[in-house]
Design an enzyme around this catalytic site. Structure first.
Site, PDB file in Angstrom:
ATOM      1  N   ASP A  42     -54.991 -31.388 -11.995  1.00 40.94           N
ATOM      2  CA  ASP A  42     -54.678 -32.557 -11.154  1.00 40.94           C
ATOM      3  C   ASP A  42     -53.244 -32.465 -10.665  1.00 40.94           C
ATOM      4  OD1 ASP A  42     -55.210 -34.922  -9.865  1.00 40.94           O
ATOM      5  OD2 ASP A  42     -55.567 -36.105 -11.652  1.00 40.94           O
ATOM      6  N   ASN A  62     -49.991 -37.974 -11.579  1.00 41.88           N
ATOM      7  CA  ASN A  62     -50.527 -38.585 -12.796  1.00 41.88           C
ATOM      8  C   ASN A  62     -49.366 -39.169 -13.587  1.00 41.88           C
ATOM      9  OD1 ASN A  62     -52.283 -36.047 -12.192  1.00 41.88           O
ATOM     10  ND2 ASN A  62     -53.556 -37.405 -13.404  1.00 41.88           N
ATOM     11  N   HIS A 112     -57.530 -42.605 -17.128  1.00 44.38           N
ATOM     12  CA  HIS A 112     -56.816 -41.602 -16.316  1.00 44.38           C
ATOM     13  C   HIS A 112     -55.986 -42.357 -15.275  1.00 44.38           C
ATOM     14  CE1 HIS A 112     -57.003 -37.618 -13.987  1.00 44.38           C
ATOM     15  NE2 HIS A 112     -56.660 -38.464 -13.027  1.00 44.38           N
ATOM     16  N   CYS A 129     -54.268 -36.595  -5.594  1.00 46.40           N
ATOM     17  CA  CYS A 129     -55.509 -36.071  -5.019  1.00 46.40           C
ATOM     18  C   CYS A 129     -55.373 -36.025  -3.505  1.00 46.40           C
ATOM     19  CB  CYS A 129     -56.696 -36.951  -5.401  1.00 46.40           C
ATOM     20  SG  CYS A 129     -58.234 -36.412  -4.635  1.00 46.40           S
ATOM     21  N   HIS A 151     -52.790 -42.791 -12.539  1.00 48.13           N
ATOM     22  CA  HIS A 151     -51.739 -42.249 -11.668  1.00 48.13           C
ATOM     23  C   HIS A 151     -50.653 -43.314 -11.571  1.00 48.13           C
ATOM     24  CE1 HIS A 151     -53.686 -38.541 -10.019  1.00 48.13           C
ATOM     25  NE2 HIS A 151     -54.702 -39.103 -10.632  1.00 48.13           N
TER      26      HIS A 151
HETATM   27  P1  HMG Z   1     -69.541 -29.452   1.384  1.00 48.38           P
HETATM   28  O1  HMG Z   1     -68.787 -28.973   2.564  1.00 48.38           O
HETATM   29  O2  HMG Z   1     -70.259 -30.725   1.531  1.00 48.38           O
HETATM   30  O3  HMG Z   1     -70.566 -28.440   0.731  1.00 48.38           O
HETATM   31  O4  HMG Z   1     -68.487 -29.532   0.184  1.00 48.38           O
HETATM   32  P2  HMG Z   1     -71.207 -27.103   1.136  1.00 48.38           P
HETATM   33  O5  HMG Z   1     -72.156 -26.822   0.037  1.00 48.38           O
HETATM   34  O6  HMG Z   1     -71.685 -27.192   2.551  1.00 48.38           O
HETATM   35  O7  HMG Z   1     -70.023 -26.020   1.050  1.00 48.38           O
HETATM   36  C1  HMG Z   1     -68.961 -25.919   1.967  1.00 48.38           C
HETATM   37  C2  HMG Z   1     -68.240 -24.602   1.774  1.00 48.38           C
HETATM   38  O8  HMG Z   1     -67.690 -24.548   0.451  1.00 48.38           O
HETATM   39  C3  HMG Z   1     -69.158 -23.396   1.864  1.00 48.38           C
HETATM   40  O9  HMG Z   1     -68.365 -22.314   2.322  1.00 48.38           O
HETATM   41  C4  HMG Z   1     -69.555 -23.136   0.437  1.00 48.38           C
HETATM   42  O10 HMG Z   1     -69.911 -21.809   0.195  1.00 48.38           O
HETATM   43  C5  HMG Z   1     -68.297 -23.482  -0.287  1.00 48.38           C
HETATM   44  P3  HMG Z   1     -68.413 -21.833   3.865  1.00 48.38           P
HETATM   45  O11 HMG Z   1     -69.852 -21.495   4.112  1.00 48.38           O
HETATM   46  O12 HMG Z   1     -67.927 -23.006   4.668  1.00 48.38           O
HETATM   47  O13 HMG Z   1     -67.474 -20.672   3.895  1.00 48.38           O
HETATM   48  N1  HMG Z   1     -68.521 -23.967  -1.656  1.00 48.38           N
HETATM   49  C6  HMG Z   1     -67.850 -23.512  -2.723  1.00 48.38           C
HETATM   50  N2  HMG Z   1     -66.920 -22.548  -2.857  1.00 48.38           N
HETATM   51  C7  HMG Z   1     -66.444 -22.333  -4.107  1.00 48.38           C
HETATM   52  N3  HMG Z   1     -66.839 -23.051  -5.180  1.00 48.38           N
HETATM   53  C8  HMG Z   1     -67.767 -24.007  -5.074  1.00 48.38           C
HETATM   54  C9  HMG Z   1     -68.321 -24.255  -3.800  1.00 48.38           C
HETATM   55  N4  HMG Z   1     -69.237 -25.139  -3.353  1.00 48.38           N
HETATM   56  C10 HMG Z   1     -69.347 -24.947  -2.041  1.00 48.38           C
HETATM   57  N5  HMG Z   1     -68.128 -24.711  -6.147  1.00 48.38           N
HETATM   58  C11 HMG Z   1     -67.867 -29.715  -2.120  1.00 48.38           C
HETATM   59  C12 HMG Z   1     -68.812 -30.135  -1.030  1.00 48.38           C
HETATM   60  C13 HMG Z   1     -68.065 -30.664  -3.285  1.00 48.38           C
HETATM   61  C14 HMG Z   1     -68.200 -28.280  -2.538  1.00 48.38           C
HETATM   62  C15 HMG Z   1     -66.411 -29.753  -1.597  1.00 48.38           C
HETATM   63  O14 HMG Z   1     -66.181 -30.983  -0.955  1.00 48.38           O
HETATM   64  C16 HMG Z   1     -65.415 -29.586  -2.701  1.00 48.38           C
HETATM   65  O15 HMG Z   1     -65.289 -28.524  -3.281  1.00 48.38           O
HETATM   66  N6  HMG Z   1     -64.650 -30.644  -3.019  1.00 48.38           N
HETATM   67  C17 HMG Z   1     -63.672 -30.582  -4.078  1.00 48.38           C
HETATM   68  C18 HMG Z   1     -62.850 -31.797  -4.020  1.00 48.38           C
HETATM   69  C19 HMG Z   1     -61.833 -31.805  -5.121  1.00 48.38           C
HETATM   70  O16 HMG Z   1     -61.693 -30.887  -5.926  1.00 48.38           O
HETATM   71  N7  HMG Z   1     -61.038 -32.921  -5.169  1.00 48.38           N
HETATM   72  C20 HMG Z   1     -60.024 -33.102  -6.131  1.00 48.38           C
HETATM   73  C21 HMG Z   1     -60.539 -33.303  -7.512  1.00 48.38           C
HETATM   74  S1  HMG Z   1     -61.108 -34.969  -7.812  1.00 48.38           S
HETATM   75  C22 HMG Z   1     -59.706 -35.834  -8.308  1.00 48.38           C
HETATM   76  O17 HMG Z   1     -58.624 -35.370  -8.131  1.00 48.38           O
HETATM   77  C23 HMG Z   1     -59.855 -37.139  -9.038  1.00 48.38           C
HETATM   78  C24 HMG Z   1     -59.665 -37.016 -10.539  1.00 48.38           C
HETATM   79  O18 HMG Z   1     -58.379 -36.503 -10.840  1.00 48.38           O
HETATM   80  C25 HMG Z   1     -59.819 -38.370 -11.214  1.00 48.38           C
HETATM   81  C26 HMG Z   1     -59.022 -39.475 -10.525  1.00 48.38           C
HETATM   82  O19 HMG Z   1     -57.801 -39.377 -10.400  1.00 48.38           O
HETATM   83  O20 HMG Z   1     -59.686 -40.424 -10.107  1.00 48.38           O
HETATM   84  C27 HMG Z   1     -60.700 -36.068 -11.149  1.00 48.38           C
HETATM   85 MG    MG Z   2     -56.538 -37.739 -10.908  1.00 43.57          MG
END
Ligand code: HMG
Ligand code: MG
Length: 300
Positions: free
Chosen positions: A16, A249, A207, A240, A209
């Site tokens: 994070d 955080n 959790h 994020c 921030h």
């Molecule tokens: P999408 O565009 O809807 O899905 O993304 P997709 O299946 O069409 O995939 C898009 C592209 O990503 C494709 O590549 C896939 O191959 C690739 P392209 O054909 O365009 O070249 N792909 C991947 N590559 C590597 N690893 C994977 C993967 N999956 C698909 N696993 C998706 C949907 C969920 C994948 C995308 O939106 C994503 O990865 N999001 C991540 C968001 C993220 O990490 N946010 C931060 C974390 S959450 C947070 O911070 C909150 C937290 O701290 C708690 C809080 O504070 O509240 C946890």
């Molecule tokens: Mg967070």
């Protein structure tokens, strides 16, 4: 007020913390940062994410970083996985603990993972099935539990519904996220006992921030409501990218200083966390926000 004698801190700095810093940090430096955190004695360090590199370019080296970490016995090294693809990659890399993540507000779920809350739960089904088949522990994050950058107020009932849906999937621990740092202690006092009633105190993490300076007050409220697991990031790094304006955080150093001062054990060496943050600080483009860290460095 009655407080627990012992608290678990989940260090989320390498994930994070680093996911929202706008500088490229080499895999080698990430591995060294995690090694320094390891030396501080955490029982759980969230180390990276197996997500789309387009969504989070900062963590695109997960496949390189994860296998290179020196794993200490008895320590968990969870990684974020958004879908089956991420889960398969994580298993291949040797991961034993994963975290899935959804939200309590629809707009944030769409922005962050391009899915409705219901769709995200569906997406997690193959993840939790693979987890069960491979003996992997799953944590479940619920973002925007105290407020959403797009929708504002979030009804606590939404949080409870998502908690139940994640528990039905077999998630071992819930982390209730104040993604954009808007929570105030009254909200924590309302939501925490109810989530503990649903999941059990040993399965509920909070959790926070620190965007608006309320994170430590919220932790105190959480402690008094029975919570004994808290997420934090060394130095107070992070945020994020899909939560506009979200600051880092709550800083691990600040949390440890408060808890240790209150006689609450964590098993973590505060001075060694400072060393990890000192290593990280020059790699970032902005100063780390931890008040304890700043005070410690001034005294040198
Ligand atoms: P999408 O565009 O809807 O899905 O993304 P997709 O299946 O069409 O995939 C898009 C592209 O990503 C494709 O590549 C896939 O191959 C690739 P392209 O054909 O365009 O070249 N792909 C991947 N590559 C590597 N690893 C994977 C993967 N999956 C698909 N696993 C998706 C949907 C969920 C994948 C995308 O939106 C994503 O990865 N999001 C991540 C968001 C993220 O990490 N946010 C931060 C974390 S959450 C947070 O911070 C909150 C937290 O701290 C708690 C809080 O504070 O509240 C946890
Ligand atoms: Mg967070």
């Amino acid at each position: 007020m009655k407080f627990p004698a012992k608290v678990k801190i989940v260090e989320v700095g390498p994930r994070d913390g680093l996911q929202n810093e706008n500088v490229a940090i080499s895999a080698e430096n990430k591995i060294r940062y995690i090694e320094l955190l390891n030396e501080a004695g955490f029982s759980e360090i969230e180390v990276t994410s197996f997500v789309s590199p387009k969504a989070i370019p900062q963590l695109k080296d997960a496949r390189e970083v994860f296998p290179a970490i020196q794993k200490k016995s008895g320590v968990r090294y969870p990684v974020l996985v958004p879908n089956e693809r991420g889960m398969r990659d994580a298993i291949e890399a040797g991961v034993r603990d994963v975290s899935v993540f959804t939200a309590a507000s629809e707009s944030f779920a769409q922005a962050n993972i391009h899915a409705s809350i219901r769709e995200s739960i569906e997406r997690f089904k193959p993840v939790t099935q693979l987890a069960e088949a491979n003996g992997i522990r799953v944590r479940g994050y619920i973002s925007t539990a105290f407020g959403c950058p797009y929708e504002g107020v979030v009804a606590p009932e939404k949080v409870y519904d998502v908690c139940k849906a994640l528990l039905d999937l077999g998630v071992a621990e819930l982390s209730i996220g104040d993604t954009i740092g808007v929570a105030t202690p009254n909200q924590v006092l309302e939501i925490t006992p109810k989530v503990i009633e649903i999941a059990g105190a040993d399965r509920v993490a909070l959790h926070f921030h620190d965007t608006r300076g309320t994170a430590l007050a919220n932790i105190l409220a959480g402690l008094s409501a029975g919570a004994a697991i808290f997420d934090s990031a060394s130095g107070g790094a992070g945020g994020c990218p899909y939560a506009p304006g979200a600051a880092g955080n709550v800083a691990t150093e600040d949390v440890l200083y408060m808890l240790h001062g209150m006689g609450i054990a964590t098993g973590i060496d505060l001075d060694k966390v400072v060393l990890a943050s000192e290593f990280l600080a020059p790699l970032l483009s902005r100063p780390l926000s931890s008040k304890y860290l700043q005070a410690a460095l001034r005294q040198r």
